[in-house]
Enzyme design. Structure first.
Site, mmCIF file in Angstrom:
data_model
loop_
_atom_site.group_PDB
_atom_site.id
_atom_site.type_symbol
_atom_site.label_atom_id
_atom_site.label_comp_id
_atom_site.label_asym_id
_atom_site.label_seq_id
_atom_site.Cartn_x
_atom_site.Cartn_y
_atom_site.Cartn_z
ATOM 1 N N HIS A 153 13.414 -14.622 26.281
ATOM 2 C CA HIS A 153 12.079 -14.896 25.728
ATOM 3 C C HIS A 153 11.034 -14.584 26.803
ATOM 4 O O HIS A 153 10.905 -13.437 27.188
ATOM 5 C CB HIS A 153 12.048 -16.352 25.237
ATOM 6 C CG HIS A 153 10.818 -16.751 24.471
ATOM 7 N ND1 HIS A 153 9.924 -15.879 23.953
ATOM 8 C CD2 HIS A 153 10.375 -17.991 24.138
ATOM 9 C CE1 HIS A 153 8.954 -16.537 23.334
ATOM 10 N NE2 HIS A 153 9.202 -17.820 23.423
ATOM 11 N N HIS B 249 13.539 -7.058 19.282
ATOM 12 C CA HIS B 249 12.732 -8.232 18.889
ATOM 13 C C HIS B 249 13.308 -8.787 17.590
ATOM 14 O O HIS B 249 13.770 -8.037 16.730
ATOM 15 C CB HIS B 249 11.269 -7.821 18.671
ATOM 16 C CG HIS B 249 10.325 -8.960 18.739
ATOM 17 N ND1 HIS B 249 10.102 -9.777 17.662
ATOM 18 C CD2 HIS B 249 9.573 -9.447 19.751
ATOM 19 C CE1 HIS B 249 9.240 -10.719 18.007
ATOM 20 N NE2 HIS B 249 8.908 -10.542 19.270
ATOM 21 N N ASP C 243 7.125 -7.436 26.628
ATOM 22 C CA ASP C 243 7.559 -7.672 28.009
ATOM 23 C C ASP C 243 7.925 -6.402 28.759
ATOM 24 O O ASP C 243 8.148 -6.447 29.968
ATOM 25 C CB ASP C 243 8.769 -8.616 28.006
ATOM 26 C CG ASP C 243 8.357 -10.021 27.585
ATOM 27 O OD1 ASP C 243 8.803 -10.493 26.539
ATOM 28 O OD2 ASP C 243 7.521 -10.604 28.304
HETATM 29 C C1 SDX Z 1 9.518 -12.238 23.515
HETATM 30 O O1 SDX Z 1 9.935 -14.234 19.097
HETATM 31 C C2 SDX Z 1 8.864 -13.806 19.650
HETATM 32 O O2 SDX Z 1 7.842 -13.626 19.006
HETATM 33 C C3 SDX Z 1 8.961 -13.631 21.133
HETATM 34 C C4 SDX Z 1 7.795 -12.927 21.808
HETATM 35 C C5 SDX Z 1 6.565 -13.764 21.778
HETATM 36 O O3 SDX Z 1 5.453 -13.202 21.902
HETATM 37 O O4 SDX Z 1 6.703 -15.010 21.741
HETATM 38 O O5 SDX Z 1 7.532 -11.681 21.177
HETATM 39 C C6 SDX Z 1 8.099 -12.653 23.294
HETATM 40 O O6 SDX Z 1 10.360 -13.075 23.744
HETATM 41 C C7 SDX Z 1 9.867 -10.777 23.357
HETATM 42 C C8 SDX Z 1 11.411 -10.524 23.493
HETATM 43 C C9 SDX Z 1 11.712 -10.490 24.999
HETATM 44 N N1 SDX Z 1 13.192 -10.419 25.202
HETATM 45 C C10 SDX Z 1 13.767 -9.320 25.647
HETATM 46 O O7 SDX Z 1 13.183 -8.256 25.849
HETATM 47 C C11 SDX Z 1 15.260 -9.489 25.937
HETATM 48 C C12 SDX Z 1 16.012 -8.277 25.374
HETATM 49 N N2 SDX Z 1 15.992 -8.325 23.909
HETATM 50 C C13 SDX Z 1 17.013 -9.048 23.280
HETATM 51 O O8 SDX Z 1 17.876 -9.842 23.939
HETATM 52 C C14 SDX Z 1 16.895 -9.202 21.775
HETATM 53 O O9 SDX Z 1 16.379 -8.051 21.273
HETATM 54 C C15 SDX Z 1 16.089 -10.388 21.301
HETATM 55 C C16 SDX Z 1 16.610 -11.647 21.874
HETATM 56 C C17 SDX Z 1 14.661 -10.211 21.660
HETATM 57 C C18 SDX Z 1 16.207 -10.417 19.786
HETATM 58 O O10 SDX Z 1 17.524 -10.596 19.507
HETATM 59 P P1 SDX Z 1 17.999 -10.814 17.981
HETATM 60 O O11 SDX Z 1 16.906 -10.739 17.024
HETATM 61 O O12 SDX Z 1 18.857 -12.032 17.964
HETATM 62 O O13 SDX Z 1 18.793 -9.520 17.725
HETATM 63 P P2 SDX Z 1 20.284 -9.370 18.015
HETATM 64 O O14 SDX Z 1 20.563 -9.959 19.385
HETATM 65 O O15 SDX Z 1 21.038 -9.891 16.849
HETATM 66 O O16 SDX Z 1 20.418 -7.798 18.150
HETATM 67 C C19 SDX Z 1 20.697 -6.982 17.045
HETATM 68 C C20 SDX Z 1 21.554 -5.877 17.637
HETATM 69 C C21 SDX Z 1 22.789 -6.376 18.355
HETATM 70 O O17 SDX Z 1 23.701 -5.314 18.343
HETATM 71 P P3 SDX Z 1 25.069 -5.464 17.524
HETATM 72 O O18 SDX Z 1 25.745 -6.714 18.120
HETATM 73 O O19 SDX Z 1 24.623 -5.710 16.082
HETATM 74 O O20 SDX Z 1 25.803 -4.194 17.754
HETATM 75 O O21 SDX Z 1 20.839 -5.172 18.647
HETATM 76 C C22 SDX Z 1 21.469 -5.377 19.910
HETATM 77 C C23 SDX Z 1 22.374 -6.561 19.783
HETATM 78 O O22 SDX Z 1 23.457 -6.474 20.678
HETATM 79 N N3 SDX Z 1 20.393 -5.625 20.856
HETATM 80 C C24 SDX Z 1 20.305 -5.045 22.029
HETATM 81 C C25 SDX Z 1 19.090 -5.497 22.560
HETATM 82 N N4 SDX Z 1 18.509 -6.341 21.710
HETATM 83 C C26 SDX Z 1 19.323 -6.425 20.654
HETATM 84 N N5 SDX Z 1 21.126 -4.188 22.674
HETATM 85 C C27 SDX Z 1 20.699 -3.774 23.873
HETATM 86 N N6 SDX Z 1 19.545 -4.152 24.467
HETATM 87 C C28 SDX Z 1 18.717 -5.000 23.824
HETATM 88 N N7 SDX Z 1 17.578 -5.344 24.382
#
Ligand code: SDX
Length: 444
Positions: A283, A322, A379
């Site tokens: 996050h 996201h 981010d």
């Molecule tokens: C913020 O919610 C908000 O509004 C937050 C925010 C705000 O203003 O408050 O916008 C701020 O927190 C932005 C997000 C910052 N986090 C990151 O950048 C960390 C990296 N991103 C992730 O870990 C992920 O994308 C999340 C946590 C942000 C979202 O995860 P979800 O919605 O639970 O999605 P998921 O993990 O189920 O992913 C779906 C697929 C998966 O692949 P499969 O298992 O289906 O094969 O996408 C993959 C994930 O493994 N995936 C990624 C990835 N993010 C998701 N693979 C590689 N790198 C990534 N960054």
């Protein structure tokens, strides 16, 4: 035949989409009509579905609340498919272009853009609440020299509740507004104190002649000069970053504020819960993780190997993806516009920026990422800007928490006014043992 969706006018001229589901429980053959309203069904309407009278009834199961609305809110709107973000209906692009952070804070909290008189009063109140009790300095001095500033901010905001016990009077809306002003005004002071503590530098008191962003820069960076004079380009870039980070509907940290707030503590305590929710690398901590990721990649030559590591699950592309945006985060686009101007103002080049831009290009050319709809989020580039401002990496998430305070307080106030406010108490699917007898230690 599925019911057609009807649109009905409620007493306030609001139109709500209604309809119904008819579900059949194949275990019993019984059918149930479940009402649809505003695109949702109420989880409690499924409790009537039982196999017999002793059955508790059906619950919904939704780890991470991927498909669960826990409130109704009018503060910010996101269309994840289209990459749209609006605060009180106004697009983030227009606000970043024309507004200021404190004006946006007023908009989020009170629901409309302030008149000039309202804005003048708001600025006066915020400016004249920036000081913290001198005991907070003693509190800050108690931390290790290398204490994480986010941990210091979390503790200090929680401690603020002990300096303003009147804020516990949740029924007094005047206290809501005083606490809102105190929190928005004091977050930069607490953040700057945490930063100065980590460097062993004396604390810099607020300068009421400077803007909100300018005063924050002064408290961070003022040294022996008589008066800190912020570079207007840096001041504006920071103010825009604050606008972009102010609010984002029911993200993890805002949901934490609402969850803690549902037990009716004072708002300082609820916001401390939000700071805790923001801390982690998935996050608010992602901006730190992005810079560490770019540093680890080291050069554009290593990008393809890194992306292979992501695809085989050994790496995560921080700053991408996201829960809601399945398109480009509009905030990331706006940040990019300011990066070049800011680097010109600081006279610096940041090699991480070149790696970040090449990494983005390669990822968006790769089906692995586009198929999973992984695009840069807010981010991905914010850390590059903070680095250009000489803000140390462990302060990046603090830089997120400061502006998000206005969104947290807007959401907390809306929740306190919500007729459906009730203490958050989720259920569970129990998977453990039952009816186990105690065994004395000598027999184990
Ligand atoms: C913020 O919610 C908000 O509004 C937050 C925010 C705000 O203003 O408050 O916008 C701020 O927190 C932005 C997000 C910052 N986090 C990151 O950048 C960390 C990296 N991103 C992730 O870990 C992920 O994308 C999340 C946590 C942000 C979202 O995860 P979800 O919605 O639970 O999605 P998921 O993990 O189920 O992913 C779906 C697929 C998966 O692949 P499969 O298992 O289906 O094969 O996408 C993959 C994930 O493994 N995936 C990624 C990835 N993010 C998701 N693979 C590689 N790198 C990534 N960054």
């Amino acid at each position: 035949m599925a019911d057609k969706t009807q649109v009905t006018e409620d007493g306030k001229g609001q139109t709500t989409e209604v309809g119904s589901l008819t579900v059949t429980d194949n275990r019993t053959g019984s059918s149930y009509d479940i009402k649809i309203k505003e695109g949702t069904v109420r989880a409690m309407d499924f409790r009537q579905i039982k196999v017999d009278e002793d059955d508790f009834g059906l619950m919904t199961y939704d780890p991470g609340f991927s498909n669960t609305a826990h409130c109704r809110s009018a503060i910010s709107y996101i269309d994840g498919e289209q990459g749209v973000l609006e605060y009180r209906g106004i697009s983030i692009e227009q606000l970043a272009e024309h507004s200021s952070y404190l004006e946006v804070a007023f908009l989020l909290i009170y629901g409309h853009l302030p008149t000039q008189a309202e804005l003048d009063s708001w600025l006066y109140q915020i400016t004249h609440h920036t000081f913290v009790h001198e005991n907070i300095k003693e509190f800050m001095n108690g931390f290790r020299h290398d204490a994480n500033p986010m941990g210091m901010l979390l503790a200090s905001v929680g401690a603020l509740s002990t300096f303003y016990p009147e804020a516990m009077d949740i029924d007094d809306e005047y206290q809501w507004h005083v606490a809102t002003i105190r929190l928005i005004a004091k977050m930069p002071t607490l953040a700057a104190f945490a930063y100065r503590h980590s460097l062993g530098l004396p604390y810099v008191y607020p300068d009421n002649e400077l803007s909100y962003a300018g005063n924050f820069l002064s408290m961070l960076f003022k040294m022996a000069e008589h008066k800190y004079e912020p570079d207007p380009r840096i001041e504006r870039a920071l103010d825009v970053l604050f606008i972009l980070h102010a609010e984002h509907e029911q993200n993890c940290s805002t949901a934490a504020v609402r969850t803690v707030g549902s037990a009716l503590p004072d708002p300082f305590t609820a916001v401390a819960g939000g700071i805790a929710g923001l801390y982690g690398p998935l996050h608010g901590g992602a901006n730190i993780a992005v810079v560490k990721m770019l540093q680890r990649i080291g050069s554009t030559e290593n990008i393809l190997d890194f992306l292979e590591g992501v695809k085989n699950g050994n790496e995560r592309l921080m700053g991408f993806g996201h829960r809601v945006y399945k398109n480009y985060d509009p905030r990331a686009k706006i940040i990019q516009k300011h990066i070049d101007e800011l680097l010109e103002a600081t006279g610096k080049q940041n090699p991480l920026l070149d790696i970040g831009r090449e990494l983005e290009k390669r990822a968006l050319d790769d089906e692995y990422f586009t198929d999973r709809r992984l695009y840069p989020n807010v981010d991905f580039y914010s850390g590059v800007i903070y680095e250009a401002l000489d803000i140390p990496t462990d302060m990046f998430t603090v830089m997120f928490a400061v502006p998000r305070t206005s969104g947290w307080m807007a959401q907390w106030m809306e929740w306190m006014n919500d007729p459906e406010l009730k203490i958050a108490r989720p259920r569970q699917v129990y998977t453990g043992a039952r009816d186990v007898d105690y065994v004395p230690v000598e027999k184990r």
